[in-house]
Design a protein around this motif. Structure first.
Motif, PDB file in Angstrom:
ATOM      1  N   GLU A 179       1.082   8.455   2.220  1.00 46.82           N
ATOM      2  CA  GLU A 179      -0.183   8.024   1.610  1.00 46.82           C
ATOM      3  C   GLU A 179      -0.037   7.555   0.247  1.00 46.82           C
ATOM      4  N   ALA A 180       1.074   7.125  -0.185  1.00 48.81           N
ATOM      5  CA  ALA A 180       1.324   6.435  -1.352  1.00 48.81           C
ATOM      6  C   ALA A 180       1.051   4.999  -1.236  1.00 48.81           C
ATOM      7  N   GLU A 181       0.494   4.248  -2.103  1.00 48.55           N
ATOM      8  CA  GLU A 181      -0.051   2.993  -2.067  1.00 48.55           C
ATOM      9  C   GLU A 181       1.519   2.040  -2.190  1.00 48.55           C
ATOM     10  N   TYR A 182       2.611   2.583  -2.542  1.00 47.70           N
ATOM     11  CA  TYR A 182       3.587   1.668  -2.682  1.00 47.70           C
ATOM     12  C   TYR A 182       4.847   2.647  -2.614  1.00 47.70           C
TER      13      TYR A 182
END
Length: 140
Positions: free
Chosen positions: A34-37
């Motif tokens: 779910e992290a953006e990076y």
């Protein structure tokens, strides 16, 4: 478990842990997707190679060279994990080198049966086939 096998198992486990980010103990695997990076690393070193890649060496000599490079990779995985790296990339020929002939590459290769002919999970049946030491770690 033999020394080389345990080194390889530790190396692969370290890669798995780094790739999942489980080394922090604070985030779950679900949180990572779910992290953006994510934090990635690329590593390359002057590989420890046969002095003459055109000369035929023994399987044991080839395994010793590959294990020296895997030892360095293991150290780098641990260093990367300390820097919160989640995935690390190594060059495809960093373990065994390049510039071989068809004959001189042979000691560096592992036998891999065709999955259409043989059902084999090397993790569950590690000793079913000979010449799989670099996949599984060589026996003592």
């Amino acid at each position: 478990m033999s020394g080389a096998r345990s080194k390889l198992a530790l190396f692969l486990c370290g890669c798995y842990v780094v790739a999942l980010g489980a080394h922090t103990g604070e985030e779950s695997v679900a949180d990572h997707h779910e992290a953006e990076y994510y934090v990635a690393a690329v590593y390359e070193h002057p590989s420890i190679l046969s002095l003459n890649p055109l000369a035929l060496i023994s399987r044991q000599e080839a395994l010793e060279l590959m294990n020296q490079n895997l030892d360095i990779y293991e150290q780098q995985v641990m260093t990367a994990a300390q820097k919160d790296v989640q995935i690390i990339v190594f060059p495809e020929d960093g373990i065994h080198g390049f510039n071989f002939t068809r004959t001189s590459i042979y000691p560096f290769l592992d036998f891999m049966p065709s999955p259409q002919v043989v059902r084999w999970n090397p993790c569950l049946e590690p000793h079913r086939f000979n010449d799989t030491e670099s996949l599984l770690g060589h026996p003592s």
